[in-house]
Write a protein that holds these residues in place. Sequence first.
Motif, PDB file in Angstrom:
ATOM      1  N   ALA A 385      69.959  25.642   9.632  1.00  0.00           N
ATOM      2  CA  ALA A 385      70.303  26.227  10.779  1.00  0.00           C
ATOM      3  C   ALA A 385      72.061  25.961  10.851  1.00  0.00           C
ATOM      4  CB  ALA A 385      69.722  25.460  11.702  1.00  0.00           C
ATOM      5  N   ALA A 386      72.534  24.869  10.184  1.00  0.00           N
ATOM      6  CA  ALA A 386      73.854  24.680  10.435  1.00  0.00           C
ATOM      7  C   ALA A 386      74.552  25.586   9.795  1.00  0.00           C
ATOM      8  CB  ALA A 386      74.106  23.227  10.074  1.00  0.00           C
ATOM      9  N   ILE A 387      74.020  25.699   8.122  1.00  0.00           N
ATOM     10  CA  ILE A 387      74.697  26.621   7.390  1.00  0.00           C
ATOM     11  C   ILE A 387      74.747  28.179   7.854  1.00  0.00           C
ATOM     12  CG2 ILE A 387      74.364  27.523   5.022  1.00  0.00           C
ATOM     13  CD1 ILE A 387      75.298  24.713   4.994  1.00  0.00           C
ATOM     14  N   THR A 388      73.659  28.768   8.501  1.00  0.00           N
ATOM     15  CA  THR A 388      73.461  29.878   8.995  1.00  0.00           C
ATOM     16  C   THR A 388      74.438  29.949  10.097  1.00  0.00           C
ATOM     17  OG1 THR A 388      71.220  29.747   8.476  1.00  0.00           O
ATOM     18  CG2 THR A 388      71.650  31.643   9.918  1.00  0.00           C
ATOM     19  N   MET A 389      74.459  28.895  10.969  1.00  0.00           N
ATOM     20  CA  MET A 389      75.602  29.168  12.168  1.00  0.00           C
ATOM     21  C   MET A 389      76.849  29.528  11.576  1.00  0.00           C
ATOM     22  SD  MET A 389      77.682  26.161  13.858  1.00  0.00           S
ATOM     23  CE  MET A 389      77.528  25.062  12.813  1.00  0.00           C
ATOM     24  N   VAL A 390      77.200  28.628  10.325  1.00  0.00           N
ATOM     25  CA  VAL A 390      78.623  29.167   9.880  1.00  0.00           C
ATOM     26  C   VAL A 390      78.990  30.320   9.628  1.00  0.00           C
ATOM     27  CG1 VAL A 390      80.521  28.221   8.073  1.00  0.00           C
ATOM     28  CG2 VAL A 390      78.842  26.776   9.151  1.00  0.00           C
ATOM     29  N   ALA A 391      77.819  31.079   9.109  1.00  0.00           N
ATOM     30  CA  ALA A 391      77.944  32.618   8.610  1.00  0.00           C
ATOM     31  C   ALA A 391      78.150  33.351   9.786  1.00  0.00           C
ATOM     32  CB  ALA A 391      76.884  32.887   7.794  1.00  0.00           C
TER      33      ALA A 391
END
Length: 643
Positions: A385-391
Amino acid sequence: MSFYITTPIFYVNAQPHLGHAYSTIIADTVSRFQKIAGNEVRFQTGTDEHGDKIAEAAARANETPKEYVDRISLMFREAWPPLHIEPDNFIRTTDPNHIKTVQDILRQVHDRGDIYFSEYSGLYCKGCDRFLTEKELVDGNCPDHLTPPESISEQNYFFRMSKYQEWLIGHIEQNPDFIQPERYRNEVLSFLKEPLEDLCISRPTSRLTWGIPLPFDDKFVTYVWFDALINYLTGIDYPDGPDFARYWQGAEHLIAKDILKPHAIYWPTMLKSLGLEPYRKLHVHGYWNVNETKMSKSIGNVIRPADLINECGADSVRYFLLREMSFGLDSSFSYDALINRHNADLANDLGNLVSRSLTMVKNFCAGKVPDQGTMQDSDRELAEAAITMVAEYREQMEAFAFNRALREIWKVIGMANRYIVTNAPWELAKDPANRERLDTVLYTLLETLRLITLTLHPVMPATAIRMGAALGAVSPPNLDSQGRWGLLVPASSITPGETLFPRLKKKTPTPAPAGNPATDSPKKGAKAGRLEAEMPEGLIGFERFKEIDLRVGEITRAEAIKKSDRLLKLTVNAPEERTIVAGIAEFYQPEELVGKKVIIVANLKPTKLMGVTSQGMVLAARDGDNLVLTTVTGAAAAGSKVA
Ligand code: MSP
């Protein structure tokens, strides 16, 4: 890629207010975002200092125009650093290099035959500093200033704007992103359906001397808009400077809808006449209103940046303005809303996440980043979720959808707070056999925090710097190199700092019951600190207590209710699905509620709140200004009776 973001240059006939601050905060945020996205950025703001309006304001203040503009321009310059706004250039239209550039450009456009001399009669609005067409008037008045325009007839110089009408229509049609959001692009295209008039670009010195003299006729000064728009070129040393070569192709102007026409019509046609490419994009935002009316000195509802900063600090003001307004639409400002957001989103959600996580690392890992160890599903879920958030954040920021970008970050903040509750590191810490699991949980939290910190830099620079320092994150921030999982180095030091956002008291406190606030008016004797389901004063018998059907309810959906700052619409399984409207919006984000098991009063008479039928009430504990839902941990199924 190069990026040149500008704000309007503000008239010095008024002191800086919330509206000016908003545009300038957006430009600063965009500038910081483009920097962390790896682009070469220049950010310019400044002041617009010539024209009738300014000359009159100086006369009213009993100052010479020069004394007056120096004084007010300084107020703008000094308003920005306390809001953490850092422009690369602050331009003034009285700067000698700007005066020279305007005169050079006038000469060029004149030499090309695009300026001619003619008689003109028209309806002139001093507030707008331009001639209005009959069509624009509302009840005979200027729609913006609500005053009747003056009928003026005089000889002047004109710019052949009409010559470029067809070209401009073609350019806007071929470049769908040229004017954003789309509603403003459509507005301009529809305006361009009518024949465009030429633009009067001079004022006779018999009427106005406070302006830039026309280089080919000193009996005239330049019309203030023809002067002001050129600031965007002067600021990058047009025509020969290296910054002009580097930045003009990346020019993106930011304005509010009040000055759409000069930016979307005058300016591109002026550039075309000069033989220059138009700017890359025009971004148009809406108005901040106060109590449903536009801010104005006469109404006395002007909000000053300094007052906002005093209320809750610069980063909180920046967060609020960007979170609350959908770019392009109008928004209403209130101190209550500002403080609600500060308390709910910053003090509660973000502040608690940071302080809980860092304190646990201090207490359970001697203040050092633990090893990542073996990740389980719940860790991977948060990490992904954190990685997706950055994108997603990146995409939304590029599209100027700041509120959505922030929502993405807060989704992960909510998830991380839930992750702490689910994994209960304090329980794991009780048994040394859980050491590796505890380390993994805390590492996952720290990495999530690092990515949150990275994305917060543009909107809340001071907060992000403090969070980054606490985490030992690499500086300067960069989305490409640091927007990945697993960069915190085990055994490096974590240093919890002071509380990021102390909770604030509301100026005008309003009660925030958790249940049916409209019908369940507090019974006599209800006290602070009580469970929000009202109990009569004194003792009651068991029989009476049994009448209340308390159950465990699982929240499966939560959403804001339009036009209500306080209410959220919850879908609750208990075990059958029902809707409950709860006055908890100040304290909880909808996304963090999903999955929570709460205690509900299941046998309340349904009631309608803001058009939504509420079938019950959620219990919550009030602690001073704070409100905390009574949740059930453990395996109690939705619908279990609470006895
Ligand atoms: N001097 C011209 C701009 C010349 S640019 C080449 C001018 N100045 S102004 O002082 O009136 O500023 C207008 C701008 O201030 C708006 O376009 C917007 O950026 C900002 N705002 C002023 N009031 C505002 C609100 N109430 N809400 C949001 N922004 C507002 O026009």
